[in-house]
Design a protein around this motif. Structure first.
Motif, mmCIF file in Angstrom:
data_model
loop_
_atom_site.group_PDB
_atom_site.id
_atom_site.type_symbol
_atom_site.label_atom_id
_atom_site.label_comp_id
_atom_site.label_asym_id
_atom_site.label_seq_id
_atom_site.Cartn_x
_atom_site.Cartn_y
_atom_site.Cartn_z
ATOM 1 N N ALA A 41 0.815 -1.216 0.000
ATOM 2 C CA ALA A 41 0.000 0.000 0.000
ATOM 3 C C ALA A 41 0.850 1.269 0.000
ATOM 4 N N ILE A 42 2.029 1.198 0.619
ATOM 5 C CA ILE A 42 2.858 2.410 0.697
ATOM 6 C C ILE A 42 4.109 2.345 -0.185
ATOM 7 N N GLY A 43 4.279 1.224 -0.902
ATOM 8 C CA GLY A 43 5.372 1.139 -1.865
ATOM 9 C C GLY A 43 6.732 0.808 -1.301
ATOM 10 N N VAL A 44 6.763 -0.074 -0.297
ATOM 11 C CA VAL A 44 8.035 -0.521 0.283
ATOM 12 C C VAL A 44 8.020 -2.045 0.376
ATOM 13 N N THR A 45 9.087 -2.618 0.896
ATOM 14 C CA THR A 45 9.143 -4.066 1.089
ATOM 15 C C THR A 45 8.561 -4.439 2.446
ATOM 16 N N HIS A 46 8.176 -5.706 2.575
ATOM 17 C CA HIS A 46 7.676 -6.144 3.882
ATOM 18 C C HIS A 46 8.792 -6.116 4.920
ATOM 19 N N GLN A 47 10.043 -6.243 4.477
ATOM 20 C CA GLN A 47 11.166 -6.166 5.414
ATOM 21 C C GLN A 47 11.252 -4.777 6.033
ATOM 22 N N ALA A 48 10.949 -3.748 5.241
ATOM 23 C CA ALA A 48 10.972 -2.381 5.774
ATOM 24 C C ALA A 48 9.928 -2.242 6.880
ATOM 25 N N VAL A 49 8.716 -2.711 6.624
ATOM 26 C CA VAL A 49 7.658 -2.632 7.633
ATOM 27 C C VAL A 49 8.063 -3.425 8.870
ATOM 28 N N SER A 50 8.652 -4.582 8.671
ATOM 29 C CA SER A 50 9.110 -5.406 9.789
ATOM 30 C C SER A 50 10.131 -4.649 10.641
ATOM 31 N N HIS A 51 11.075 -3.997 9.994
ATOM 32 C CA HIS A 51 12.100 -3.230 10.721
ATOM 33 C C HIS A 51 11.491 -2.057 11.468
ATOM 34 N N TRP A 52 10.519 -1.391 10.865
ATOM 35 C CA TRP A 52 9.876 -0.257 11.532
ATOM 36 C C TRP A 52 9.105 -0.714 12.757
ATOM 37 N N GLU A 53 8.418 -1.860 12.628
ATOM 38 C CA GLU A 53 7.624 -2.366 13.744
ATOM 39 C C GLU A 53 8.491 -2.943 14.859
ATOM 40 N N ALA A 54 9.696 -3.342 14.525
ATOM 41 C CA ALA A 54 10.621 -3.855 15.527
ATOM 42 C C ALA A 54 11.456 -2.741 16.154
ATOM 43 N N GLY A 55 11.349 -1.538 15.607
ATOM 44 C CA GLY A 55 12.127 -0.414 16.123
ATOM 45 C C GLY A 55 13.569 -0.425 15.664
ATOM 46 N N ILE A 56 13.883 -1.239 14.664
ATOM 47 C CA ILE A 56 15.252 -1.322 14.146
ATOM 48 C C ILE A 56 15.576 -0.122 13.275
ATOM 49 N N ARG A 57 14.589 0.303 12.502
ATOM 50 C CA ARG A 57 14.758 1.439 11.604
ATOM 51 C C ARG A 57 13.534 2.355 11.700
ATOM 52 N N THR A 58 13.692 3.570 11.195
ATOM 53 C CA THR A 58 12.596 4.532 11.126
ATOM 54 C C THR A 58 12.528 5.041 9.699
ATOM 55 N N PRO A 59 11.339 5.078 9.121
ATOM 56 C CA PRO A 59 11.235 5.584 7.751
ATOM 57 C C PRO A 59 11.595 7.060 7.684
ATOM 58 N N ARG A 60 12.012 7.491 6.487
ATOM 59 C CA ARG A 60 12.384 8.897 6.291
ATOM 60 C C ARG A 60 11.764 9.418 5.000
ATOM 61 N N GLY A 61 11.753 10.721 4.888
ATOM 62 C CA GLY A 61 11.340 11.391 3.663
ATOM 63 C C GLY A 61 9.912 11.080 3.259
ATOM 64 N N ALA A 62 9.714 10.893 1.963
ATOM 65 C CA ALA A 62 8.381 10.649 1.418
ATOM 66 C C ALA A 62 7.797 9.344 1.949
ATOM 67 N N VAL A 63 8.655 8.367 2.210
ATOM 68 C CA VAL A 63 8.171 7.094 2.752
ATOM 69 C C VAL A 63 7.591 7.309 4.148
ATOM 70 N N LEU A 64 8.226 8.143 4.944
ATOM 71 C CA LEU A 64 7.707 8.472 6.267
ATOM 72 C C LEU A 64 6.319 9.091 6.139
ATOM 73 N N ASP A 65 6.171 10.013 5.207
ATOM 74 C CA ASP A 65 4.867 10.652 5.003
ATOM 75 C C ASP A 65 3.798 9.617 4.655
#
Length: 84
Positions: A41-65
């Protein structure tokens, strides 16, 4: 025309609206979405969502929006409407 200060304030609001990782996962799960579905829905990989939900990474820029917008929509969809 948008001033630089307005752009900064807008970006700061988006970051304030980003729930903590545990809340991100709960919003997605309460909507019955998989990480892959949210990612699509937001144009990223499921790994990105997994990392965000685990607190490993934080989205930035347009992806954050896009992520914050998606989480807002999930929150609004899970909130029962008040009776008139």
């Amino acid at each position: 025309m948008t001033s630089t200060a307005e752009k900064i304030r807008s970006r700061m609001q988006v970051r304030r609206d980003l729930p903590n990782p545990e809340q991100r996962r709960a919003l997605r799960e309460s909507a019955g979405l998989s990480q892959q579905e949210l990612a699509n829905a937001i144009g990223v990989t499921h790994q990105a969502v997994s990392h965000w939900e685990a607190g490993i990474r934080t989205p930035r820029g347009a992806v954050l929006d896009r992520y914050v917008d998606a989480l807002r929509a999930l929150r609004e969809a899970s909130t029962p409407e008040r009776a008139a």
